[in-house]
Design a protein around this motif. Structure first.
Motif, PDB file in Angstrom:
ATOM      1  N   UNK A 200       0.845  -1.190   0.000  1.00 57.66           N
ATOM      2  CA  UNK A 200       0.000   0.000   0.000  1.00 57.66           C
ATOM      3  C   UNK A 200       0.885   1.247   0.000  1.00 57.66           C
TER       4      UNK A 200
ATOM      5  N   UNK B  19     -17.175  -7.744  -0.114  1.00 57.64           N
ATOM      6  CA  UNK B  19     -16.580  -7.788  -1.458  1.00 57.64           C
ATOM      7  C   UNK B  19     -17.249  -8.875  -2.295  1.00 57.64           C
ATOM      8  N   UNK B  23     -20.779  -8.717  -5.418  1.00 58.99           N
ATOM      9  CA  UNK B  23     -20.672  -9.245  -6.779  1.00 58.99           C
ATOM     10  C   UNK B  23     -21.527 -10.505  -6.960  1.00 58.99           C
TER      11      UNK B  23
ATOM     12  N   UNK D 245       1.543  -3.873  -6.614  1.00 57.51           N
ATOM     13  CA  UNK D 245       0.689  -3.060  -7.475  1.00 57.51           C
ATOM     14  C   UNK D 245       0.440  -1.698  -6.852  1.00 57.51           C
ATOM     15  N   UNK D 290      -4.260   0.687  -1.990  1.00 54.31           N
ATOM     16  CA  UNK D 290      -4.987  -0.565  -1.817  1.00 54.31           C
ATOM     17  C   UNK D 290      -6.495  -0.402  -1.996  1.00 54.31           C
ATOM     18  N   UNK D 291      -6.988   0.819  -1.941  1.00 52.97           N
ATOM     19  CA  UNK D 291      -8.428   1.019  -2.101  1.00 52.97           C
ATOM     20  C   UNK D 291      -8.868   0.806  -3.546  1.00 52.97           C
ATOM     21  N   UNK D 293      -6.979  -1.686  -5.408  1.00 50.87           N
ATOM     22  CA  UNK D 293      -6.163  -2.848  -5.793  1.00 50.87           C
ATOM     23  C   UNK D 293      -6.946  -3.849  -6.650  1.00 50.87           C
ATOM     24  N   UNK D 294      -6.331  -4.199  -7.756  1.00 49.27           N
ATOM     25  CA  UNK D 294      -6.904  -5.192  -8.668  1.00 49.27           C
ATOM     26  C   UNK D 294      -8.247  -4.743  -9.243  1.00 49.27           C
ATOM     27  N   UNK D 319      -1.637  -1.992 -13.083  1.00 48.12           N
ATOM     28  CA  UNK D 319      -1.880  -3.057 -14.062  1.00 48.12           C
ATOM     29  C   UNK D 319      -3.316  -3.059 -14.575  1.00 48.12           C
ATOM     30  N   UNK D 345     -15.040  -5.381 -10.940  1.00 46.56           N
ATOM     31  CA  UNK D 345     -14.505  -6.093  -9.777  1.00 46.56           C
ATOM     32  C   UNK D 345     -14.308  -5.131  -8.603  1.00 46.56           C
ATOM     33  N   UNK D 346     -14.737  -5.556  -7.445  1.00 50.44           N
ATOM     34  CA  UNK D 346     -14.517  -4.774  -6.231  1.00 50.44           C
ATOM     35  C   UNK D 346     -13.034  -4.882  -5.845  1.00 50.44           C
ATOM     36  N   UNK D 347     -12.413  -3.770  -5.512  1.00 46.34           N
ATOM     37  CA  UNK D 347     -11.001  -3.823  -5.113  1.00 46.34           C
ATOM     38  C   UNK D 347     -10.766  -4.822  -3.975  1.00 46.34           C
ATOM     39  N   UNK D 348      -9.589  -5.416  -3.982  1.00 52.72           N
ATOM     40  CA  UNK D 348      -9.239  -6.443  -3.001  1.00 52.72           C
ATOM     41  C   UNK D 348      -8.564  -5.784  -1.800  1.00 52.72           C
ATOM     42  N   UNK D 349      -9.284  -5.698  -0.704  1.00 60.13           N
ATOM     43  CA  UNK D 349      -8.740  -5.085   0.516  1.00 60.13           C
ATOM     44  C   UNK D 349      -9.193  -5.915   1.702  1.00 60.13           C
TER      45      UNK D 349
END
Lengths: 350, 350, 350, 350
Positions: A200, B19, B23, D245, D290-291, D293-294, D319, D345-349
């Motif tokens: 982060x 999360x 979805x 990332x 991170x908010x 991320x992905x 990415x 996609x919801x960010x991964x946190x």
């Protein structure tokens, strides 16, 4: 042998002091206090010290600090000022790693730290412990306000540009800084958990950070303008690195025509020519925080990425040069030792 | 559309549920409780959910959980059992992500979790929510004890070796496991600070960890021996990885002559042939935790590194298959949905 | 002052040697070679050494290694054995940090390292450089095969259990180990990129790792059984920690009835009573890798988690005690110095 | 169903494309090329895709890309331009994730990328693929130059300030940026090894970075000044975060009197009111990498830390929105789909 007391040794600046002083040939820690952990061997909390530090934490009463030559305060803000008078009366020197003796303006202190100052007279006498800029005063000091971690790097990076008048637009300086998480201390908090802070990056303190007024107080002094003068004004923006140690400051200053004509590399090299802990790197360098990891060194690179813009890159270890190493450096000066004694550990890389 | 309530949504299993459910095409979160944060929009605590989750935390009273179809408890141990009776009476199904409904032996629960069990009768009815081993019972369940993160990986790794009697010395199993720090939850604690847990590795819980009795209870059930039987006994040794997510289990079992003659790779492939979330990797593989990051998949590789020793490597994401993903998988089964609905996110790599 | 040469100083064991020797009061590095980087100041590659190491890399010819007292090889496997004869003839002592002089069985060496051995006669004379188990031979040695990083921790952890005959089932030992990424060296490879290895955990070398035969050779010697004897056999399973430094070994041995009756804690404390670098921790401990970071210390905790199972936890820094620190420890012994000279750095924590 | 080809799928933008497209309901990857890995199943290289992507890498000849509807180039610079003419002739649309179609000035391209441009006529036609600023052109485009990761965040952060003329001193913009290591790609290089880049922070590219000219080209277009005009000039300073990332940009612009009077928060909210992927955060916010991320989201906070200074904080996943997610967003537009299809996609946190 200097008899050293440490008040509040359970945090990161405390354990870093112990690491350094355990290897210092002229100083001996004789007492380390923690109300909460009194009776616990220090090495039970920090197994890294097993076999090297045999002390147990004691209560302040047991510590008999007035018999020490010097006492370090590795405590929350407000502790050192409450004990300063008694220690000074007993002839003990005092180095505060918290903020009690950094801000000279009592109202600024009270505004940013949310408490009244307990001893403005001692504050007035206290010396700001940045040896590269304040060496002679430190030698004679009884009380040291050890600089904040970020302010150390920002001051060392801007100092050569500000000491020579007229080089930069000093009213619009920017200090874009980043620190490893140990700067937040060894406190149980959610936002510095590995699961929060790892992988982060973010800015923080965006509404104002306590190191901002400290930076501006000192930059004004370096530039020789009055306290509070808008002629020197620096925006300080800290960020959090997902790393344990290390501060990286990226400093920006607009150059005046005079500054544009100056040899910045030469200016920096000359300014720090005799400094044992400040390394001015060759032109084009980008210092890494790991190049000073666990050491008292600072590395600086100066750039002119636009004709009218100076950029200075500074790295330090926030716990060593940014805190405990600097405190030991001050101690060395206060007791007439070679400034580098006990502080020449080679940085740990990788 | 399944109406979902979440009790205690401020921790990592809570935000992971959000999360996944945000979805999920067949489920809708209608209430999420937090006594402490009541009134705060969920997305203020977890900005990752901004624009995707519009709920605010409410008090348990405001939540009207009895109007839900299912309630997930993402709470500390002890909360779900205190509310179970009322919810069941209202016809609500219940999935507890804590340990209230995992250990069938009340005295074992009380010993390891330090509190009396509030509803042994409901515990007796509760179903252990590991679909790969317990699918039919989950379909019919009103109360699910969602498995612990470590036990999920250990059971899936040992199950094929234990279901066929006589393959291994089941009385001396070893589960050498490692978990990312998020497994410790979003609690303000010193030992999971980035500055403590990063660039570090250690075993923990060496005097006994709560997942040990859960693992042994389940391995005995898989092997078909009585509860408490010493015929099946597994040493569980957890370690802490300086990473956010991921569990890696390295499992060891001594092979009997019958086991030495068996085709272990074929055994595992056959055992998991129809499982949508369990991937038996090719011979010689070493699965990485990142290969399942943020997904509900488990990857397993079986090895015979000595003629009389089986080694099984298992990876899962502790927050997904090890917690919230598995809970959603159970929900899908309980409501007659396709088991994989809402759970086929591709792992995030790198 | 010992005149030291280093062959191949561009890797991590090289820079770690330089870090340690720069602080060693009785040794001076006079030459450091790198064919590829000849002419480059060492501190240009490793800015951590700026101001502390003034050497530049030189070609082997320029290095005049035959004038040194001792030469360290921090090179890929195969280099030291190609230069050993010439150096020995000139009276130079030799410490190889690669594997050329570790495996006593030439065919084993050739099988695992894929090259013929250049000097079996010198191999026969070489001493395995683990001072805690081999101190007297090291004092007299001309050639040291410095132990591998993993084998150091595995040997120190199992030695007390194996030296006393009959305590454990030595034919089924398990060494479940984990290492930081620096163990893979400073080589441009994909699998150790931060984006691959961070936030991840995996086993590797599952088809066989070069440290396996080294471990077994040495454990057999410790136990006093013939080379290759199946009476002692250890499964070695390495894993990759997303960290820079540190090795953690979790060792398992089944106890015989005699072993079950033994006082394991007392056994370990007695075994390492006089060792300056081995710390047997109190019962119930779980050592962390960071507790030895950047130091030459090893910490060990012994447990009996089942009545018939011993578990030993060992931590070391793979680059210090696992490589360069151990090499300096050997040098100290070979030159009649106090064994700890230059090696008492306090571990860096946090 | 859109038939998708991917050229060069072995790098991080390739695997990210596969992750996103495997979950895209309207697109199907029919071929993925790698000269070097032809024949290898994609999931052997990226086990995260096991069970989800059944393709194997093929040679360019086998790929029959001219039968695709769209081809993504996840290749080194220079590949897309060499194949563009043939694909366009066959009616295939083309999205280049490298730099071949970003810089409109051929001589700038040649200077920064060290190769002649193979098809200046196609470059002239190519559309810069930043939907928030270029949506209509993207809908009609045959060739997309997908933006660089850093330039995406810098443009989105400065755009509201530059579109309204006269708010800022556009000739002295500063973009102080930081990126996770995956931005350097999946290349075997020393400086991005975990042992080099972890627990570290540094600036890089301090002598000039390829994203500098791209940023300035685009900011000038946004501001409506001619290409190369010194009226708009931005200093771009990238730093390396020890994370996988995430990009964080801290942007500085001096405000004119008109800018000082403006409601910056309102300006940003209005500018991005209808953007599905841009989130303007509440006043006082500090977005974390991170908010997002992905995910394909960008979060922005605007501040006025001094009366005459605007500071904008921007986060994205390098990415996703910084590369492959943005490319899919462009594809959606080019094929008349809802822009957000497959990208929510919801960010991964955590």
């Amino acid at each position: 042998m200097i008899k050293v007391g440490i008040v509040g040794g359970t945090g990161y600046t405390g354990v870093e002091l112990l690491r350094l002083l355990a290897q210092h040939p002229e100083a001996q820690v004789v007492a380390i206090t923690s109300r909460k952990e009194a009776g616990m061997p220090v090495a039970d909390m920090y197994p890294s010290l097993r076999g090297r530090v045999d002390l147990a934490f004691v209560t302040p009463d047991e510590a008999r600090l007035t018999e020490c030559d010097v006492v370090f305060f590795a405590t929350p803000h407000g502790v050192a000022m409450s004990q300063a008078r008694e220690l000074l009366a007993a002839g003990v020197k005092l180095i505060d790693l918290a903020a009690d003796f950094r801000l000279k303006d009592v109202s600024e202190f009270e505004r940013w730290y949310g408490m009244p100052h307990a001893c403005p007279d001692i504050l007035a006498e206290a010396v700001y412990g940045l040896p590269e800029l304040n060496r002679e005063a430190i030698r004679r000091a009884r009380v040291i306000g050890n600089p904040g971690c970020y302010p150390t790097s920002v001051q060392l990076g801007f100092a050569p540009l500000l000491r020579t008048p007229g080089l930069v637009d000093a009213a619009h300086l920017i200090a874009n800084c980043a620190s490893g998480v140990s700067g937040a201390g060894r406190k149980a908090e959610v936002h510095t958990l590995l699961a929060e802070a790892s992988d982060n990056f973010k800015a923080y303190g965006v509404k104002g950070h306590r190191h901002g007024p400290e930076i501006n107080q000192q930059l004004r002094q370096i530039a020789g303008v009055p306290a509070g003068s808008p002629e020197v004004n620096c925006l300080f923006v800290p960020h959090l690195i997902p790393a344990i140690r290390g501060i990286h400051s990226t400093l920006y200053a607009r150059l005046t025509p005079q500054g544009q004509a100056a040899d910045l590399q030469g200016l920096f090299e000359e300014f720090y020519r005799n400094e044992p802990f400040v390394d001015v790197m060759p032109p084009g360098s980008a210092p890494e925080t790991r190049s000073v990891r666990a050491s008292n060194f600072v590395r600086i690179a100066v750039h002119k990425p636009m004709p009218d813009l100076a950029m200075v890159l500074v790295v330090e270890d926030n716990l060593t040069k940014g805190a405990s190493g600097q405190a030991v450096q001050c101690m060395n000066l206060m007791f007439g030792l070679e400034e580098t004694v006990g502080l020449l550990q080679v940085p740990v890389l990788p």
